[in-house]
Design an enzyme around this catalytic site. Structure first.
Site, PDB file in Angstrom:
ATOM      1  N   HIS A  23      -1.257   2.148  -1.741  1.00 54.20           N
ATOM      2  CA  HIS A  23      -2.022   1.553  -0.639  1.00 54.20           C
ATOM      3  C   HIS A  23      -2.044   0.046  -0.793  1.00 54.20           C
ATOM      4  CE1 HIS A  23      -6.258   1.506  -2.758  1.00 54.20           C
ATOM      5  NE2 HIS A  23      -5.291   1.212  -3.584  1.00 54.20           N
ATOM      6  N   CYS A  42      -4.991  -6.568  -5.068  1.00 49.35           N
ATOM      7  CA  CYS A  42      -4.858  -5.319  -4.304  1.00 49.35           C
ATOM      8  C   CYS A  42      -4.441  -5.572  -2.861  1.00 49.35           C
ATOM      9  CB  CYS A  42      -6.159  -4.524  -4.336  1.00 49.35           C
ATOM     10  SG  CYS A  42      -6.592  -3.980  -6.005  1.00 49.35           S
ATOM     11  N   HIS A  48       0.450  -1.240  -3.861  1.00 49.61           N
ATOM     12  CA  HIS A  48       0.446  -0.828  -5.264  1.00 49.61           C
ATOM     13  C   HIS A  48       0.042   0.644  -5.303  1.00 49.61           C
ATOM     14  CE1 HIS A  48      -3.729  -1.897  -4.418  1.00 49.61           C
ATOM     15  NE2 HIS A  48      -4.077  -1.070  -5.391  1.00 49.61           N
ATOM     16  N   HIS A  50      -1.461   4.332  -7.432  1.00 52.11           N
ATOM     17  CA  HIS A  50      -2.395   4.898  -8.404  1.00 52.11           C
ATOM     18  C   HIS A  50      -2.037   6.356  -8.659  1.00 52.11           C
ATOM     19  CE1 HIS A  50      -5.185   1.529  -8.182  1.00 52.11           C
ATOM     20  NE2 HIS A  50      -5.105   1.593  -6.858  1.00 52.11           N
ATOM     21  N   ASP A  88      -0.315  13.299  -1.472  1.00 51.44           N
ATOM     22  CA  ASP A  88       0.496  13.080  -2.679  1.00 51.44           C
ATOM     23  C   ASP A  88       1.820  12.407  -2.320  1.00 51.44           C
ATOM     24  OD1 ASP A  88       1.035  13.150  -5.409  1.00 51.44           O
ATOM     25  OD2 ASP A  88       1.951  15.140  -5.313  1.00 51.44           O
ATOM     26  N   HIS A  89       2.135  11.361  -3.059  1.00 52.67           N
ATOM     27  CA  HIS A  89       3.355  10.573  -2.884  1.00 52.67           C
ATOM     28  C   HIS A  89       3.459   9.976  -1.481  1.00 52.67           C
ATOM     29  CE1 HIS A  89       4.312  12.665  -6.609  1.00 52.67           C
ATOM     30  NE2 HIS A  89       5.038  11.592  -6.871  1.00 52.67           N
ATOM     31  N   GLU A 131      -9.644   6.315  -9.936  1.00 47.77           N
ATOM     32  CA  GLU A 131      -8.516   5.494  -9.490  1.00 47.77           C
ATOM     33  C   GLU A 131      -7.743   4.929 -10.690  1.00 47.77           C
ATOM     34  OE1 GLU A 131      -8.588   2.261  -6.117  1.00 47.77           O
ATOM     35  OE2 GLU A 131      -9.268   1.382  -8.006  1.00 47.77           O
TER      36      GLU A 131
END
Length: 146
Positions: A23, A42, A48, A50, A88-89, A131
């Site tokens: 995100h 950020c 970036h 997580h 996810d991904h 996170e």
């Protein structure tokens, strides 16, 4: 009569799910300078990622026949279809839910809570998202601390 009806008590189950997503924290309401000041690194234009740990806590009466709050297979299937397959991904900023909402982990936790309100097997009580090793966020009913 169920124990929870007699005593006003219920049992809780917390389950963890792991997913990776990226995100960029950015608000169209701010100038480029304000975004950098508020979100720091950020706000990187390339985003970036997580490796999130999403923990959901559900609650309800303990079923007399099964001895459980809910069927774990049903909970895991619901999480797979509605959480993992969706996030996810993925780049969170590319998803409709974050089109007009900053993709902070606080807002991600709110969305996960909203999703699990649709789980019929037990009532969602709390969502906790880790996170990083230093940052975790919780969203849930007031006074819920499990």
């Amino acid at each position: 009569m169920e124990e929870s009806s007699r005593t006003g008590r219920k049992a809780y189950l917390s389950r963890r799910y792991r997913l990776s997503a990226s995100h960029r924290l950015h608000s169209d309401a701010y100038s480029a300078e304000q975004n950098r000041a508020v979100y720091g690194k950020c706000n990187n234009p390339h985003g970036h990622g997580h490796n999130y740990i999403v923990e959901v806590t559900v609650g309800g009466p303990v079923d007399r026949a099964t001895g459980m709050v809910c069927d774990l297979g049903e909970l895991d299937g619901f999480a797979r279809r509605n959480l993992l397959d969706r996030f996810d991904h993925r780049n969170l900023n590319m998803l409709e839910v974050f089109r007009d909402t900053v993709s902070t982990t606080e807002n991600f936790a709110r969305e996960v809570y909203r999703i699990f309100e649709g789980f019929a097997g037990a009532k969602i009580e709390r969502v906790r998202i880790e996170e990083t090793g230093n940052n975790s966020f919780e969203y849930g009913k007031q006074g819920c601390s499990h």
